[in-house]
Design an enzyme around this catalytic site. Structure first.
Site, PDB file in Angstrom:
ATOM      1  N   ALA A 142       8.098   1.883  -9.785  1.00 13.02           N
ATOM      2  CA  ALA A 142       8.350   2.533  -8.494  1.00 13.02           C
ATOM      3  C   ALA A 142       7.250   2.225  -7.483  1.00 13.02           C
ATOM      4  CB  ALA A 142       8.494   4.035  -8.695  1.00 13.02           C
ATOM      5  N   HIS A 143       7.454   2.720  -6.257  1.00 12.87           N
ATOM      6  CA  HIS A 143       6.545   2.380  -5.168  1.00 12.87           C
ATOM      7  C   HIS A 143       5.124   2.878  -5.402  1.00 12.87           C
ATOM      8  CE1 HIS A 143       8.206   6.216  -2.977  1.00 12.87           C
ATOM      9  NE2 HIS A 143       7.466   6.534  -4.013  1.00 12.87           N
ATOM     10  N   ASN A 144       4.173   2.041  -4.981  1.00 12.44           N
ATOM     11  CA  ASN A 144       2.746   2.339  -5.021  1.00 12.44           C
ATOM     12  C   ASN A 144       2.172   2.473  -6.413  1.00 12.44           C
ATOM     13  OD1 ASN A 144       3.653   3.626  -2.152  1.00 12.44           O
ATOM     14  ND2 ASN A 144       1.562   2.847  -2.064  1.00 12.44           N
TER      15      ASN A 144
END
Length: 318
Positions: free
Chosen positions: A230-232
């Protein structure tokens, strides 16, 4: 893209006092520069307010007094929702324009491959049929992209990488703010993905771009098929992830972490160096490095084994 603070405030229906500075992006309180907008919506990050270098911050009136004098407060009781609306201003403009990439020597590119603008390839890059490389993607020397790999705009792939068929890197992370009426407003994901050297990514994996900043897969990491990053997230060097691992947003894995099949993490936590998560393990809090964990919620494996043994004794004694 650059906007004056008055333009942004007008879009968000907010007022401000201070200079009409230029804003060229959005970032976190800790990372924002004097030309960027930030936001505050969680009291646990209040300690970051006096130290932020952001040019302006979306913030409630109660905490605005904690900002440094150099930072302009944009007062709102819905800072996260206003962030979502502001993020659209800085979103990448999608286009069907295609340009030939700048490439090094000895590249082998299938004629069906499609490029956006500003793509850069190193030497001896191999890209097989059906791949798409969006605007400003870079791919390092000796890297192989198998058929139907998609690299969204801004993605950076290192040297000596192998990316298998069907994998998508740089797609939007799963981020929404919510109105008081329960409607979901998209937070545009304006960061990118950075894959360092010597990484192998299996088939049909997805690696989400960051909200701001970068999702990072560090040197020497090997991902199996069917994995969601997922993001980051920040995946440490030489990490191994088996099939169907899922990492929620802003997970940080240390160096040489091993995650068994179908194991997963909650978001915003850290797993220490040289940890092992057994198959189907569910990580719900940050874990110390150098240990093996199992179960849901994940605990040290020796504790998990004792729990399973005790449970079986209870069942047998019924």
């Amino acid at each position: 893209m650059t906007y004056t603070l008055s333009q942004i405030s007008k879009t968000l229906n907010l007022d401000f006092n201070g200079n009409d500075i230029e804003i060229d992006g959005i970032h976190t309180l800790a990372e924002a520069s004097s030309s960027q907008l930030s936001f505050f919506n969680d009291a646990k990050y209040a300690f970051q307010l006096p130290k932020t270098k952001a040019g302006a911050v979306l913030i409630d009136s109660e905490h605005a007094k904690l900002l440094p004098v150099s930072t302009i407060a944009l007062i709102t009781d819905e800072p996260y929702l206003k962030l979502a609306y502001a993020s659209k201003l800085f979103a990448h403009t999608l286009s069907t324009v295609s340009e030939a990439p700048k490439m090094g020597s000895d590249c082998d590119i299938d004629e069906s491959v499609r490029f956006g603008s500003g793509v850069v390839l190193g030497e001896n890059v191999t890209i097989l049929a059906g791949c798409y490389l969006g605007d400003h993607v870079s791919v390092g020397s000796n890297t192989i992209l198998h058929p139907n790999v998609t690299l969204y705009h801004g993605t950076k792939i290192g040297r000596n990488c192998i990316i298998h068929s069907g994998t998508v890197i740089g797609c939007d992370g799963y981020g929404f703010a919510h109105t008081k009426q329960g409607e979901h407003v998209k937070i545009y994901q304006n960061g990118n993905v950075v894959v360092e050297d010597d990484v192998e990514i299996g088939a049909n994996c997805t690696v989400d771009r960051a909200v701001f900043g970068s999702t990072v897969i560090r040197r020497g990491t090997k991902l199996d098929n069917l994995i969601q990053i997922a993001h980051n997230c920040d995946i440490g060097e030489h990490t191994l992830c088996a099939a169907q691992v899922g990492l929620a947003g802003s997970t940080k894995l240390g160096r040489n972490v091993v995650m068994g099949g179908q194991s997963a993490t909650a978001g915003h936590l850290e797993v220490g160096d040289f940890s092992t998560i057994a198959g189907k393990g569910g990580v719900t809090k940050s874990l110390e490095g150098g240990k093996t964990y199992a179960g849901f919620p994940a605990v040290e494996i020796k504790v998990w084994r004792k729990m399973q043994a005790a449970l079986m004794r209870l069942v047998k004694n019924r």
